[in-house]
Design a protein around this motif. Structure first.
Motif, short mmCIF file in Angstrom:
data_model
loop_
_atom_site.label_atom_id
_atom_site.label_comp_id
_atom_site.label_asym_id
_atom_site.label_seq_id
_atom_site.Cartn_x
_atom_site.Cartn_y
_atom_site.Cartn_z
N ARG A 51 0.53 -1.35 0.49
CA ARG A 51 -0.15 0.09 0.08
C ARG A 51 0.94 1.27 0.08
N THR A 52 2.00 1.14 0.94
CA THR A 52 3.06 2.36 1.09
C THR A 52 3.33 2.45 -0.76
N LEU A 53 4.19 2.04 -1.35
CA LEU A 53 4.49 1.81 -2.04
C LEU A 53 3.95 2.10 -3.27
N TYR A 54 2.99 1.64 -3.34
CA TYR A 54 1.49 2.90 -4.43
C TYR A 54 0.70 3.73 -3.84
N GLN A 55 1.21 4.06 -3.00
CA GLN A 55 1.07 5.70 -2.50
C GLN A 55 2.29 6.07 -3.21
N VAL A 56 4.07 6.40 -3.27
CA VAL A 56 4.75 6.12 -3.27
C VAL A 56 4.68 6.56 -4.97
N THR A 57 4.36 5.18 -5.37
CA THR A 57 4.39 5.28 -6.95
C THR A 57 3.63 6.36 -7.80
N SER A 58 2.37 6.41 -7.22
CA SER A 58 1.42 7.37 -7.48
C SER A 58 1.68 8.87 -7.26
N MET A 59 2.59 8.95 -6.85
CA MET A 59 3.17 10.36 -5.68
C MET A 59 4.31 10.80 -7.00
N LEU A 60 4.92 10.21 -6.51
CA LEU A 60 6.39 10.31 -7.68
C LEU A 60 5.36 10.17 -9.86
N LYS A 61 4.99 9.71 -9.82
CA LYS A 61 4.02 9.82 -11.32
C LYS A 61 3.95 11.37 -11.57
N GLN A 62 2.75 11.42 -10.14
CA GLN A 62 1.63 12.88 -10.60
C GLN A 62 2.95 14.50 -10.09
N VAL A 63 4.27 14.16 -9.74
CA VAL A 63 5.22 14.82 -9.16
C VAL A 63 6.17 14.96 -11.29
N GLU A 64 6.19 13.70 -11.28
CA GLU A 64 7.12 13.78 -12.63
C GLU A 64 6.05 14.32 -13.96
N ALA A 65 5.12 13.97 -13.84
CA ALA A 65 3.82 15.08 -15.37
C ALA A 65 4.16 16.40 -14.32
N ASP A 66 4.44 17.37 -13.01
CA ASP A 66 4.62 18.64 -13.36
C ASP A 66 5.74 18.84 -13.21
N GLY A 67 6.61 17.62 -13.80
CA GLY A 67 8.00 18.77 -14.11
C GLY A 67 9.78 18.54 -13.44
N LEU A 68 8.83 17.41 -12.77
CA LEU A 68 10.53 17.09 -12.04
C LEU A 68 10.98 17.85 -11.22
N ASP A 69 10.41 18.75 -10.61
CA ASP A 69 10.74 19.68 -9.53
C ASP A 69 11.86 18.77 -8.13
N ILE A 70 13.04 19.35 -7.78
CA ILE A 70 12.79 18.34 -7.14
C ILE A 70 12.68 18.46 -5.68
N ASN A 71 12.70 19.72 -5.35
CA ASN A 71 12.24 20.44 -3.73
C ASN A 71 10.89 19.59 -3.71
N LEU A 72 10.02 19.70 -4.55
CA LEU A 72 8.40 19.35 -4.71
C LEU A 72 9.00 18.04 -4.01
N ILE A 73 9.56 17.12 -5.05
CA ILE A 73 9.64 15.35 -4.72
C ILE A 73 10.67 15.18 -3.28
N LEU A 74 11.36 15.97 -3.05
CA LEU A 74 11.69 15.57 -1.06
C LEU A 74 11.11 16.38 0.00
N LEU A 75 9.94 16.85 -0.43
CA LEU A 75 9.24 17.30 0.61
C LEU A 75 7.49 16.48 0.36
N ARG A 76 7.23 15.53 -0.75
CA ARG A 76 6.31 14.93 -0.59
C ARG A 76 6.91 13.91 -0.28
N ILE A 77 8.32 13.52 -0.60
CA ILE A 77 9.04 12.24 0.26
C ILE A 77 9.05 12.01 1.61
N LEU A 78 9.50 13.39 2.49
CA LEU A 78 9.58 13.42 3.53
C LEU A 78 8.12 12.98 4.14
#
Length: 707
Positions: free
Chosen positions: A22-49
């Motif tokens: 379940r956690t990996l599904y959430q991580v995968t969904s979140m990362l796909k959305q972030v990648e679609a938004d332009g690979l903003d590393i600060n946004l990625i770090l914020l959401r992963i944390l």
């Protein structure tokens, strides 16, 4: 302590696997959305944390991302305000001795049950973990066997994390690592594109303007967009006063800093100028090189600084510096950017003066070129003659048009003496002797100095020919006379030696030590030494002429060294010098001309005796050489040694060490004979300093093998 997942019972494992999915599904969904938004590393770090903190029911956490050099490139904390309070020194300490640094370096996860008794935990200043126990779990981000960073989660209390938490956080880091790396590389590529555009624009400005002030201001304005510093400036060296003078500046205190003069050997800028190296100082209060004169002039405090030298053809023209990064810390990438700016700025400064210097230099060279008493020829890099001075035409007898149709090898019939044109450098001239053929076909001995040089937009080869006809003629006369004299001396000297031998038999028995015995012995040994000298001189003549060695045979190195000692024993006893041998056992025989090599050893031992005071030791050594096809023979003394400037020339004919002693005897032929004799056997000879003082002569001889 480091942890690795332990095995659970099947029911717990099934529950954990379900939760992990379940956690990996959430991580995968979140990362796909972030990648679609332009690979903003600060946004990625914020959401992963945020996701990791929530999944582990923790209080807070942090993420550190490092570059290939192991430097902090990004950091994200749950408390966004606390991130701005982190100093560069604190971040360096974390990577060096802290939890995240250990995890990144070892590429292994880590659990701390109590932050107050763990040496790796470095609490942020004022953070609650310095007052009460917290639990910490840290996991690396791994991409292609390299740790690109680490995620650290904090929770109040003792032993709050277990293997289940470790597995879950590891799954999150594994899922997120590739996305973080892609975002980091994407950010780098975007920045590099921007930098490339900036440098391209800077080059365009330089090529379209000769106004240095305009160029400098344009460069500073563009560069500050990327450095994001409070101020940036350029200082040039005033060669007349040896001071750094600030010429242009942007940002805080710019008006006050322009015109400031500082001694070029003071401050961080002075250090950069003297050493020709860029410097990054994260905290000026901790760096003794920093000078506060600029702060006093502008009224602004400098906390951090990067500085780079502006060099043009090896000369430092000045420095360019940026102070106080608005983002908090200067990085190595910022310093690299400043170095690029310095390179562009130095070109702009130098180009404004280069044309005038070239004109002056060309006028001076043309004057020297035409007035030279030696023939000077200029060729292109393929050897085609493109110019020559007036002396060349007179010396060779060619007309201008005829000479410029030739190549340099047309004037030198012995092509083997010409150097490879591609090997001729700008730095040191190539010097060799050759024969220069004139229009009538006569070969004139010359010493040639050839060097690669810049001439306008092209590189040319400059060939200076110095006529050495008289020198060659005199050397030939001297060689002929020497050979004739010593050849004619052999006969009378042989008669003297034979007569002395007969006299020793005809005289009544003489007691050793008596005056008659001593005089006869002196005469016998002196004539033998003179005979050896004549043989050496004749051998030098034959060897220089390239004649092969005759009568080579298998010779024991042990017996050869014993013979040498027997010859020189009276000299050792008279001078009270000790003779020591250090010979490896079971050495093979050498394949040599026995008498010639015996004289080599006698020369070296006798030479060592000359400079060995009483009670010293001369050591003769023999061992296998590194190539195993030769023996290495060494003669070591404890005398005054050979100065470095003579260690090469001492093996040339008539070359002697000038020790300022007019009573010092010798013609400078002994070591020349040694070199020619050893090289004729396929060996080599050299001299170096002996351990503890003195000289160590070494040479190699071929082993006999199956011959």
């Amino acid at each position: 302590m480091e942890y690795s997942p332990e095995r659970h019972n099947p029911i717990i494992e099934e529950a954990e696997d379900s939760e992990r999915l379940r956690t990996l599904y959430q991580v995968t969904s979140m990362l796909k959305q972030v990648e679609a938004d332009g690979l903003d590393i600060n946004l990625i770090l914020l959401r992963i944390l945020d996701l990791a903190v929530n999944q582990l029911n923790a209080a807070e956490g942090s993420i550190i991302v490092v570059n290939e050099a192991g430097q902090v490139e990004h950091i994200w904390l749950s408390d966004d305000k606390a991130r701005d309070l982190l100093s560069n020194i604190f971040l360096q300490n974390i990577l060096r001795t802290g939890v995240a640094g250990q995890v990144i370096n070892s590429q292994q996860p880590l659990i701390i049950n109590n932050t107050q008794d763990d040496e790796h935990w470095l609490p942020r200043p004022g953070h609650i973990t310095s007052l009460e126990p917290w639990s910490v779990i840290c996991v690396p981000f791994l991409v292609r066997n390299r740790a690109i960073g680490a995620i650290t989660i904090h929770k109040p209390g003792f032993a709050q994390f277990d293997d289940h938490d470790l597995n879950l956080l590891t799954a999150i880091s594994n899922q997120a690592a590739s996305t973080i790396e892609n975002a980091r590389l994407f950010e780098q590529s975007q920045r590099q594109l921007q930098i490339a555009a900036l440098l391209n624009e800077a080059s365009r400005v330089i090529n379209s303007s000769l106004d240095i002030d305009e160029i400098m201001h344009t460069l500073l304005a563009h560069m500050n967009e990327f450095l994001n510093a409070e101020a940036i400036s350029i200082a040039l060296v005033d060669n007349a006063t040896n001071e750094l003078v600030y010429q242009v500046a942007e940002g805080m205190g710019a008006q006050e800093i322009v015109g400031l003069r500082l001694p070029s050997n003071q401050g961080l800028s002075g250090w950069v100028m003297e050493h020709g190296e860029a410097a990054l100082v994260s905290d000026t209060s901790r760096d003794s090189r920093f000078n506060r004169t600029g702060d006093e002039k502008t009224g602004y405090a400098t906390h951090a600084m990067i500085c780079a030298p502006m060099e043009f053809k090896g000369q430092v023209l000045g420095t360019i510096q940026a102070i106080n990064p608005i983002a908090g810390v200067f990085s190595e990438q910022d310093l690299g950017l400043l170095v690029n700016l310095a390179n562009i700025a130095s070109t702009a400064i130098a180009n404004a003066q280069q044309f005038a210097r070239i004109q002056v230099a060309e006028a001076r060279y043309t004057s020297l070129f035409q007035d030279s008493v030696d023939p000077i020829i200029l060729t292109d890099l393929q050897g085609k003659i493109v110019e020559a001075n007036q002396c060349t035409f007179s010396f060779l007898g060619y007309g201008r048009d005829t000479l410029l149709d030739l190549f340099i090898h047309d004037l030198h019939p012995n092509l083997g003496k010409l150097p490879q044109l591609s090997s001729i450098s700008h730095n040191e001239p190539t010097i060799f002797q050759s024969e220069l053929v004139n229009k009538e076909g006569a070969a004139i001995p010359v010493e040639v100095y050839v060097k690669r040089m810049e001439y306008g937009d092209n590189d040319l080869l400059q060939w200076i020919h110095h006529d050495i006809s008289k020198q060659v003629e005199l050397e030939q006369m001297r060689d002929d006379l020497t050979a004739m004299l010593f050849h004619d001396l052999q006969g009378p000297l042989g008669n003297i030696i034979s007569s002395l031998e007969l006299l020793s038999y005809e005289l009544p028995e003489v007691e050793p030590g008596s005056s008659q015995y001593e005089m006869l012995d002196i005469a016998r040994r002196s004539s033998q030494r003179l005979q050896a000298l004549i043989r050496s001189l004749l051998d030098i003549t034959h060897l220089e002429a390239g004649h092969p060695i005759n009568e080579q045979k298998r010779v024991s190195i042990y017996s050869l060294i014993d013979d040498v000692y027997e010859v020189e024993r009276p000299n050792f006893e008279q001078r009270r010098v000790k003779f020591v041998t250090k010979l490896d056992p079971d050495l093979p025989s050498v394949y040599v001309a026995e008498d010639m090599i015996r004289r080599v050893l006698i020369n070296l031992v006798n030479n060592a005796l000359k400079y060995s005071p009483g009670d010293k030791t001369i050591t003769v050594m023999a061992q296998r050489a590194d190539d195993d096809g030769h023996l290495l023979i060494s003669v070591q003394d404890e005398g005054i040694g050979i100065p470095d400037e003579y260690k090469e020339t001492i093996f040339l004919k008539f070359e002697r060490v000038d020790r300022g002693d007019p009573s010092s005897k010798g013609l400078g032929l002994g070591l020349a004979f040694c070199r020619l004799a050893v090289e004729a056997h396929g060996g080599r000879i050299w001299v170096q300093d002996a351990p503890g003082g003195g000289a160590l002569f070494q040479f190699t001889l071929p082993v006999a093998g199956d011959r």
